[in-house]
Write a protein that holds these residues in place. Structure first.
Motif, short mmCIF file in Angstrom:
data_model
loop_
_atom_site.label_atom_id
_atom_site.label_comp_id
_atom_site.label_asym_id
_atom_site.label_seq_id
_atom_site.Cartn_x
_atom_site.Cartn_y
_atom_site.Cartn_z
N LEU A 221 37.27 24.84 7.68
CA LEU A 221 38.15 25.14 6.56
C LEU A 221 37.49 26.03 5.51
N ASP A 222 36.20 26.35 5.72
CA ASP A 222 35.44 27.08 4.71
C ASP A 222 35.57 26.37 3.36
N ALA A 223 35.37 25.05 3.39
CA ALA A 223 35.63 24.20 2.22
C ALA A 223 34.65 24.47 1.09
N ARG A 247 14.24 3.75 -4.22
CA ARG A 247 14.88 4.48 -5.32
C ARG A 247 15.90 5.49 -4.81
N GLN A 248 16.96 5.61 -5.56
CA GLN A 248 17.97 6.61 -5.23
C GLN A 248 17.37 8.01 -5.34
N ILE A 249 17.70 8.85 -4.37
CA ILE A 249 17.27 10.25 -4.40
C ILE A 249 18.44 11.07 -4.93
N LYS A 250 18.23 11.76 -6.04
CA LYS A 250 19.34 12.46 -6.70
C LYS A 250 19.78 13.70 -5.95
N ALA A 251 18.83 14.44 -5.39
CA ALA A 251 19.18 15.71 -4.75
C ALA A 251 18.21 16.01 -3.61
N LEU A 252 18.74 16.65 -2.57
CA LEU A 252 17.93 17.05 -1.42
C LEU A 252 18.37 18.43 -0.96
N SER A 253 17.44 19.16 -0.38
CA SER A 253 17.83 20.39 0.29
C SER A 253 18.36 20.02 1.68
N TYR A 254 19.04 20.97 2.32
CA TYR A 254 19.56 20.71 3.66
C TYR A 254 18.46 20.24 4.61
N ARG A 271 23.44 15.10 12.94
CA ARG A 271 24.21 16.28 13.33
C ARG A 271 25.13 16.78 12.20
N THR A 272 25.22 16.03 11.11
CA THR A 272 26.13 16.40 10.03
C THR A 272 25.66 17.63 9.26
N ILE A 273 24.36 17.84 9.20
CA ILE A 273 23.80 18.85 8.29
C ILE A 273 24.06 20.27 8.77
N ALA A 274 23.84 20.54 10.05
CA ALA A 274 23.87 21.93 10.53
C ALA A 274 25.16 22.67 10.23
N PRO A 275 26.35 22.10 10.45
CA PRO A 275 27.57 22.86 10.17
C PRO A 275 27.72 23.26 8.71
N VAL A 276 27.40 22.35 7.78
CA VAL A 276 27.57 22.70 6.36
C VAL A 276 26.46 23.63 5.89
N ARG A 277 25.28 23.51 6.47
CA ARG A 277 24.20 24.42 6.09
C ARG A 277 24.56 25.85 6.50
N ARG A 278 25.06 26.02 7.72
CA ARG A 278 25.42 27.37 8.16
C ARG A 278 26.54 27.96 7.30
N ALA A 279 27.45 27.08 6.85
CA ALA A 279 28.56 27.57 6.04
C ALA A 279 28.24 27.61 4.56
N GLY A 280 27.06 27.09 4.16
CA GLY A 280 26.68 27.08 2.75
C GLY A 280 27.53 26.17 1.89
N ILE A 281 27.96 25.04 2.45
CA ILE A 281 28.84 24.10 1.74
C ILE A 281 27.99 22.99 1.13
N GLU A 282 28.18 22.74 -0.15
CA GLU A 282 27.46 21.66 -0.81
C GLU A 282 28.05 20.32 -0.39
N MET A 283 27.16 19.34 -0.21
CA MET A 283 27.57 18.01 0.24
C MET A 283 27.09 16.98 -0.76
N GLN A 284 27.88 15.90 -0.91
CA GLN A 284 27.46 14.76 -1.71
C GLN A 284 27.64 13.50 -0.89
N VAL A 285 26.67 12.59 -0.98
CA VAL A 285 26.78 11.27 -0.37
C VAL A 285 27.06 10.28 -1.49
N LEU A 286 28.20 9.59 -1.40
CA LEU A 286 28.68 8.74 -2.49
C LEU A 286 29.02 7.35 -1.95
N CYS A 287 29.22 6.40 -2.87
CA CYS A 287 29.47 5.02 -2.50
C CYS A 287 30.90 4.63 -2.87
N THR A 288 31.66 4.17 -1.89
CA THR A 288 33.05 3.78 -2.15
C THR A 288 33.13 2.63 -3.14
#
Length: 858
Positions: A221-223, A247-254, A271-288
């Motif tokens: 989707l080029d999100a 401790r919670q890690i606030k930020a990480l590189s791909y 396997r989640t990282i490679a597609p968003v890294r190639r597309a340059g999409i920022e990701m966040q891991v959050l808690c429901t």
């Protein structure tokens, strides 16, 4: 980027879609994004537990039990539908019918092929998303249900991987974007985990595939962004189930996130990282369950440019294969020959270590690595080298940026490896990790130890946030073993007990009684003795005796103190275990009639007259050290305790010559051991040693039952320990089994209270000075022990200030705690040091002529 491509992809795991409360959080997030002008694309998993149930369904169907396996699956969806005010039997009629048909087909043919298994497993996501989309629409949030198989195409069509573990193309998909523009005016909801083969059959992305699906869709989707919603608020510096100080890690590189995910962090599938890294999409891991928390941001930019250790992780079930041959030396192409069988059999290698004559590789745990496959691989490899396979190992990894530059900083922590047999060491070529492989039962202890020594937050830290315990979470594995922290419940009484000057240990007798009763109440333990060297306070000795335990002493002074504090104890209930004590102590112990343990040949050789007619126990060194620090590992080749196994025969002859009878064998390996399997190993070792000693009736397994240094609530699971003892007694019914814990009984029962004398800040650190230090509690300086420290005066205030907790002693080692997250702290505040009931006051001194903390009980 046009508005048409203004997509945010949200992925929710099975624990995030299991209830109405979870769906309200999903609705709130999706509605908020829509209000902000974003287009929302939701990907989610099957309801928690359903994938496992569907995985088992095929086997149940083959066994003719399909109906019994299907009904709980249907009922779980009906329960969720009822909670969402929906009709499951109407909404899921097609899926229910398909599952019944598929199960009946397997029952008829007795054939659960990969194709049929993929069809069955896919129903979990299809059913859950039907319910989710219907509920969101009922709330007025327009949501288009999309069959993920119409958008994700498997790249391979093999017989097994082509059904159960596929990859998919994830290039930007203009056709999908156009289709969604036409069909979905609102948001979109689809399934994770599933795709379609080119022949039209259903395929699966493998376990953890929902994360990967979300990344694929984000790239197609080029999100603008991808949000992974799970049951923890982001990545942590260690698995929170292992240590609450993670401790919670606030930020990480791909690449950092990729490394962490690959090295065992269960937050995100690798396997989640490679597609968003190639597309340059920022990701966040959050808690429901904690939507207010920022989680972990993953992007192209690192959290900081300087070298920094981010996490310590552990992977279990690792298998090592070593090839040894002289033909490897200067032989071109040997590695190509060695690796060819792995490639031919489809076996993926993780770590590699080579020398002039050998090469060792590690294989991660993988269900496809069957016994037959490993045996075939071993046969092929044996044609070129001698092959050794080591099962059940653990890989412990130090993960961070610029690991090579940090090696000097790791120096003090390297002593943790002194007594762990290292099977392999690997430093990553990308400079992002240093990994060691150890025996499987050592992985958790080593991971926890390295984490607590090496993860050091800084003031105003850009990398680390609060610890798992500081944000109010309770690790899942820990919660079942944890009791409420008594000092929180008795806070007011403790504030009143803290002196205006100096310091005070306070012991909670209710906790002592509970711990002592837990040991005395073990069904399969014949006797429990409290190792009073941990804390000899008279009220504690009395409480332990009242709970039904005996007392283990290491000096005659302790024997006399035990008899004085608990006069109801008989000599039979006192165990004397001296080490390099003078002759007079042995003579008096024998006169008193207490149990006596010998841990060397000298007494029998040089004082044989003492032992005529006596019954004694021999302490044996098992040569396998255990424990949280080298100073508490009381076994092993360097330990001063116990007879070497080779000396047992001589000890038997000396005892016989002296007229003594050896009626017991004893081992004590160390302190801070949380794995019940340790005592199984000790029991087996002692039983084998006792095989030729007909008079031995008692096997004393020692002590060392673990209490977590980082906080206190976690301790050894006594139920699991009792089960293990029962198995030992069943295997060796001719013996009594004894235990002699010390720290387990009293550590959590004691706290050290002291007031703040001064605070100080420098450009690099903050300090909180207390009225006492290493003169009252030497464990941090001596063992590197980590005690929980809180500001008891301001217990409910927000913690947003990192400081070192120090004392008034003129030594640089006078630190009770480093880099602790506290509320803003002031002179006069009462500070509490937890886990202070063991080896606190008993090891105190008058160094610098300062009075150590006194004692009180409540």
């Amino acid at each position: 980027m046009s508005d048409a491509r203004n997509w945010t992809v949200l992925k929710f795991g099975g624990t995030s879609v299991k209830s109405l409360a979870d769906w309200r959080i999903i609705h709130k997030r999706a509605a908020g994004l829509k209000a902000a002008g974003k287009r929302v694309f939701i990907v989610h998993s099957a309801i928690r537990g359903i994938s496992d149930a569907l995985d088992a369904l095929a086997g149940q169907a083959v066994a003719g039990r399909a109906d019994a396996a299907l009904e709980p699956i249907f009922e779980r969806h009906r329960e969720l539908a009822a909670e969402l005010d929906l009709d499951a039997d109407t909404l899921l009629a097609v899926e229910f019918a398909d599952l019944s048909r598929l199960a009946a087909g397997i029952a008829l043919t007795r054939d659960a092929s990969p194709r049929l298994k993929a069809e069955i497993m896919a129903k979990g996501e299809l059913m859950a998303t039907r319910l989710g989309a219907a509920w969101l629409n009922a709330q007025g949030l327009a949501t288009h249900w999309l069959d993920a198989r119409d958008a994700l195409t498997a790249q391979t069509d093999g017989p097994v991987q082509g059904y159960l573990a596929v990859d998919c193309d994830h290039a930007c998909d203009d056709d999908l974007l156009a289709r969604l523009d036409e069909e979905a005016s609102g948001g979109v909801l689809t399934q994770g985990f599933i795709a379609r083969r080119r022949d039209g059959d259903t395929a699966l992305l493998g376990r953890g595939g929902s994360d990967t699906s979300a990344a694929y869709f984000a790239a197609k989707l080029d999100a603008e962004a991808l949000e992974i919603w799970t049951d923890v608020p982001g990545f942590f510096s260690a698995d929170p189930r292992l240590t609450g100080s993670a401790r919670q890690i606030k930020a990480l590189s791909y690449d950092e996130a990729q490394e962490l995910a690959s090295m065992g962090a269960g937050v995100l599938h690798p396997r989640t990282i490679a597609p968003v890294r190639r597309a340059g999409i920022e990701m966040q891991v959050l808690c429901t369950q904690r939507p207010d928390m920022a989680g972990t941001r993953i992007s192209a930019a690192p959290s900081e440019d300087a070298p920094r250790l981010k996490a310590v992780s552990v992977k279990h079930g690792v298998r090592l294969i070593t090839l040894e041959t002289d033909g490897m030396w200067r032989a071109s192409g040997f590695l190509a020959q060695a690796f060819e069988p792995f490639a031919r059999h489809g076996v993926s290698i993780d770590l590699v270590s080579t020398s002039e004559t050998s090469v060792t590789v590690s294989l991660d745990a993988d269900p496809s690595l069957t016994t037959d496959l490993i045996e075939t691989l071993e046969t092929d490899l044996a044609r070129i080298a001698q092959v050794t396979v080591i099962e059940n190992c653990a890989a412990v990894s130090l993960v961070g940026r610029g690991v090579r530059a940090l090696l000097a900083q790791f120096g003090p922590a390297m002593e943790a490896f002194a007594h762990y047999p290292l099977r392999l060491v690997s430093q990553a070529a990308n400079d992002l990790n240093l990994t060691v492989v150890v025996d499987g039962d050592q992985g958790v202890a080593l991971c926890r130890r390295l984490h607590d020594q090496l993860i050091q937050p800084k003031p105003l830290d850009k990398t680390f946030g609060a610890s798992w315990r500081e944000i109010g979470e309770s690790p899942a594995q820990e919660s079942a073993l944890a009791a409420p922290l008594w000092w929180r419940q008795k806070r007011e009484a403790l504030l009143d007990l803290c002196p205006a000057e100096g310091a005070r240990y306070v012991y909670d007798l209710d906790t002592v009684r509970a711990r002592a009763s837990a040991i005395a109440g073990l069904k399969h333990l014949d006797r429990g003795f409290y190792a009073m060297k941990a804390n000899g306070h008279p009220d504690i000795l009395q409480a332990v005796a009242e709970a039904g335990m005996g007392i283990e002493c290491v000096s005659l002074a302790e024997v006399r103190a035990a008899m004085g504090a608990a006069p109801q104890l008989t000599a039979e209930q006192i165990l004397f275990t001296p080490n390099f004590a003078p002759r007079s102590e042995y003579a008096e112990a024998l006169k008193l009639g207490v149990h006596l343990t010998l841990d060397g040949l000298h007494p029998l050789k040089h004082w044989p007259d003492l032992f005529a007619g006596a019954s004694v126990t021999l302490r044996i060194n098992p040569q396998r050290p255990e424990g949280h620090h080298k100073h508490v590992r009381t076994a092993g080749p360097e330990a001063k305790f116990g007879l070497h196994a080779d000396e047992v025969a001589e000890a038997v002859e000396l005892a016989k010559a002296a007229g003594a009878t050896i009626t017991g064998l004893h081992v004590h390996s160390g302190s801070g051991i949380s794995d019940p399997e340790h005592w199984r190993r000790v029991g087996q070792f002692l039983s084998e040693t006792a095989r030729d000693l007909s008079d031995v009736k008692v096997l004393d397994l020692g002590g060392g039952l673990g209490v977590d240094e980082a906080s206190g609530p976690r301790r050894i699971d006594t139920d699991a320990l009792d089960i293990m003892l029962g198995e030992l007694k069943a295997a060796f019914p001719d013996y009594e089994f004894w235990l002699e814990p010390g720290r387990f009984i009293v550590a959590e029962a004691g706290v050290l209270l002291a007031r703040v004398t001064q605070t100080k800040s420098t450009p690099d650190a903050n300090f909180v000075g207390l009225a006492t230090g290493m003169n009252s509690l030497i464990r941090p300086a001596l063992y590197g022990a980590r005690h929980e420290i809180v500001n008891l005066t301001r217990l409910e205030e927000n913690a947003d200030w990192i400081a070192d907790i120090v004392g008034p002693i003129c030594e640089s080692a006078d630190k009770l705690g480093t880099q602790r997250l506290l509320p803003e702290t002031h002179e006069g505040d009462v500070m509490l040091v937890g886990n202070g009931g063991a080896y606190g006051r008993v090891m105190a001194s008058h160094y610098n002529m300062r009075e150590p903390a006194d004692e009180a009980v409540i």
